[in-house]
Design a protein around this motif. Structure first.
Motif, PDB file in Angstrom:
ATOM      1  N   TYR A 170      44.162  30.639  29.115  1.00  0.00           N
ATOM      2  CA  TYR A 170      42.814  30.888  28.590  1.00  0.00           C
ATOM      3  C   TYR A 170      41.802  31.030  29.725  1.00  0.00           C
ATOM      4  O   TYR A 170      40.875  31.840  29.640  1.00  0.00           O
ATOM      5  CB  TYR A 170      42.407  29.781  27.613  1.00  0.00           C
ATOM      6  CG  TYR A 170      43.289  29.772  26.391  1.00  0.00           C
ATOM      7  CD1 TYR A 170      42.990  30.576  25.294  1.00  0.00           C
ATOM      8  CD2 TYR A 170      44.436  28.989  26.338  1.00  0.00           C
ATOM      9  CE1 TYR A 170      43.810  30.595  24.175  1.00  0.00           C
ATOM     10  CE2 TYR A 170      45.264  28.999  25.227  1.00  0.00           C
ATOM     11  CZ  TYR A 170      44.947  29.801  24.156  1.00  0.00           C
ATOM     12  OH  TYR A 170      45.764  29.828  23.046  1.00  0.00           O
ATOM     13  N   LEU A 171      41.989  30.257  30.783  1.00  0.00           N
ATOM     14  CA  LEU A 171      41.138  30.410  31.959  1.00  0.00           C
ATOM     15  C   LEU A 171      41.313  31.804  32.554  1.00  0.00           C
ATOM     16  O   LEU A 171      40.334  32.489  32.840  1.00  0.00           O
ATOM     17  CB  LEU A 171      41.468  29.343  33.011  1.00  0.00           C
ATOM     18  CG  LEU A 171      40.779  29.504  34.372  1.00  0.00           C
ATOM     19  CD1 LEU A 171      39.266  29.427  34.249  1.00  0.00           C
ATOM     20  CD2 LEU A 171      41.321  28.456  35.346  1.00  0.00           C
ATOM     21  N   ARG A 172      42.554  32.232  32.728  1.00  0.00           N
ATOM     22  CA  ARG A 172      42.815  33.560  33.298  1.00  0.00           C
ATOM     23  C   ARG A 172      42.227  34.665  32.417  1.00  0.00           C
ATOM     24  O   ARG A 172      41.672  35.647  32.917  1.00  0.00           O
ATOM     25  CB  ARG A 172      44.309  33.766  33.511  1.00  0.00           C
ATOM     26  CG  ARG A 172      44.857  32.915  34.632  1.00  0.00           C
ATOM     27  CD  ARG A 172      46.334  33.190  34.909  1.00  0.00           C
ATOM     28  NE  ARG A 172      46.821  32.339  35.964  1.00  0.00           N
ATOM     29  CZ  ARG A 172      46.640  32.563  37.265  1.00  0.00           C
ATOM     30  NH1 ARG A 172      45.957  33.619  37.653  1.00  0.00           N
ATOM     31  NH2 ARG A 172      47.124  31.736  38.164  1.00  0.00           N
ATOM     32  N   ARG A 173      42.344  34.495  31.101  1.00  0.00           N
ATOM     33  CA  ARG A 173      41.767  35.473  30.179  1.00  0.00           C
ATOM     34  C   ARG A 173      40.256  35.557  30.384  1.00  0.00           C
ATOM     35  O   ARG A 173      39.678  36.641  30.470  1.00  0.00           O
ATOM     36  CB  ARG A 173      42.105  35.080  28.740  1.00  0.00           C
ATOM     37  CG  ARG A 173      41.553  36.032  27.698  1.00  0.00           C
ATOM     38  CD  ARG A 173      41.949  35.620  26.300  1.00  0.00           C
ATOM     39  NE  ARG A 173      41.157  34.468  25.865  1.00  0.00           N
ATOM     40  CZ  ARG A 173      41.247  33.936  24.664  1.00  0.00           C
ATOM     41  NH1 ARG A 173      42.099  34.408  23.772  1.00  0.00           N
ATOM     42  NH2 ARG A 173      40.496  32.910  24.334  1.00  0.00           N
ATOM     43  N   ALA A 174      39.604  34.392  30.479  1.00  0.00           N
ATOM     44  CA  ALA A 174      38.146  34.355  30.673  1.00  0.00           C
ATOM     45  C   ALA A 174      37.751  34.997  31.996  1.00  0.00           C
ATOM     46  O   ALA A 174      36.736  35.708  32.071  1.00  0.00           O
ATOM     47  CB  ALA A 174      37.640  32.917  30.612  1.00  0.00           C
ATOM     48  N   LEU A 175      38.536  34.769  33.038  1.00  0.00           N
ATOM     49  CA  LEU A 175      38.229  35.378  34.334  1.00  0.00           C
ATOM     50  C   LEU A 175      38.277  36.904  34.228  1.00  0.00           C
ATOM     51  O   LEU A 175      37.451  37.596  34.830  1.00  0.00           O
ATOM     52  CB  LEU A 175      39.184  34.860  35.411  1.00  0.00           C
ATOM     53  CG  LEU A 175      39.063  33.369  35.742  1.00  0.00           C
ATOM     54  CD1 LEU A 175      40.141  32.956  36.734  1.00  0.00           C
ATOM     55  CD2 LEU A 175      37.680  33.024  36.252  1.00  0.00           C
ATOM     56  N   GLY A 176      39.212  37.422  33.467  1.00  0.00           N
ATOM     57  CA  GLY A 176      39.271  38.865  33.234  1.00  0.00           C
ATOM     58  C   GLY A 176      38.065  39.379  32.474  1.00  0.00           C
ATOM     59  O   GLY A 176      37.508  40.439  32.803  1.00  0.00           O
ATOM     60  N   TRP A 177      37.647  38.635  31.463  1.00  0.00           N
ATOM     61  CA  TRP A 177      36.455  39.020  30.692  1.00  0.00           C
ATOM     62  C   TRP A 177      35.217  39.032  31.586  1.00  0.00           C
ATOM     63  O   TRP A 177      34.374  39.916  31.484  1.00  0.00           O
ATOM     64  CB  TRP A 177      36.230  38.069  29.532  1.00  0.00           C
ATOM     65  CG  TRP A 177      37.237  38.131  28.428  1.00  0.00           C
ATOM     66  CD1 TRP A 177      38.124  39.130  28.162  1.00  0.00           C
ATOM     67  CD2 TRP A 177      37.451  37.148  27.423  1.00  0.00           C
ATOM     68  NE1 TRP A 177      38.866  38.823  27.052  1.00  0.00           N
ATOM     69  CE2 TRP A 177      38.472  37.611  26.584  1.00  0.00           C
ATOM     70  CE3 TRP A 177      36.869  35.906  27.155  1.00  0.00           C
ATOM     71  CZ2 TRP A 177      38.936  36.887  25.485  1.00  0.00           C
ATOM     72  CZ3 TRP A 177      37.322  35.184  26.073  1.00  0.00           C
ATOM     73  CH2 TRP A 177      38.342  35.666  25.237  1.00  0.00           C
TER      74      TRP A 177
ATOM     75  N   LYS B  12      35.103  39.388  34.895  1.00  0.00           N
ATOM     76  CA  LYS B  12      35.211  40.491  35.856  1.00  0.00           C
ATOM     77  C   LYS B  12      34.812  41.816  35.203  1.00  0.00           C
ATOM     78  O   LYS B  12      34.082  42.616  35.802  1.00  0.00           O
ATOM     79  CB  LYS B  12      36.635  40.572  36.401  1.00  0.00           C
ATOM     80  CG  LYS B  12      36.807  41.627  37.461  1.00  0.00           C
ATOM     81  CD  LYS B  12      38.207  41.599  38.034  1.00  0.00           C
ATOM     82  CE  LYS B  12      38.328  42.652  39.136  1.00  0.00           C
ATOM     83  NZ  LYS B  12      39.659  42.614  39.753  1.00  0.00           N
ATOM     84  N   ALA B  13      35.267  42.034  33.980  1.00  0.00           N
ATOM     85  CA  ALA B  13      34.957  43.280  33.279  1.00  0.00           C
ATOM     86  C   ALA B  13      33.459  43.440  33.037  1.00  0.00           C
ATOM     87  O   ALA B  13      32.974  44.562  32.845  1.00  0.00           O
ATOM     88  CB  ALA B  13      35.707  43.328  31.949  1.00  0.00           C
TER      89      ALA B  13
END
Length: 135
Positions: A96-103, A105-106
């Motif tokens: 979930y942390l990695r998902r948030a980091l992608g969001w 960055k986008a």
């Protein structure tokens, strides 16, 4: 910037309906109360919390308000490389942390990762360490 406290480290005062009103002050106690780190109930509750606490539309709103940085407190147990279920926490938060980091960055936003809790805790009688310790 803004703070996402209460997302990846549970604190009773930030989630009173599920924690402090039931006498649960910290994430360790919450997990234990719901059967421990291997319990389907504890895993389900944590996964639902991780999944719904932060959504892309929340970041869109923050961006419209001018936020460029998001502080994300986390506990050592969140990282799969050091996770040990004997510590009493549910595995899986790193995804979930990695998902948030992608969001982030986008959206051209940045994260300030705050290693908020280390093994053994760094303060007595404090929820933010993941496990309230009485010394």
């Amino acid at each position: 910037g803004v703070n996402l406290g209460g997302w990846l480290i549970l604190e009773g005062w930030m989630w009173p309906g599920r924690m402090s009103t039931q006498g649960l002050d910290d994430e360790f106690s919450f997990i234990k109360h719901h059967g421990g780190p291997g319990s389907a109930e504890a895993r389900s509750l944590m996964e639902e919390h991780w999944d719904t606490f932060l959504r892309p539309e929340h970041l869109d709103t923050l961006r419209r308000f001018g936020a460029t940085h998001v502080r994300i407190p986390l506990g050592y147990w969140l990282l799969g490389a050091v996770y040990d279920d004997a510590d009493g926490y549910v595995a899986g938060g790193e995804a979930y942390l990695r998902r948030a980091l992608g969001w982030l960055k986008a959206r051209g936003m940045h994260a300030v990762l705050d290693l908020h809790a280390m093994p053994g805790g760094q303060a007595t009688d404090e929820q933010f360490t993941g496990r309230t310790a009485k010394v």
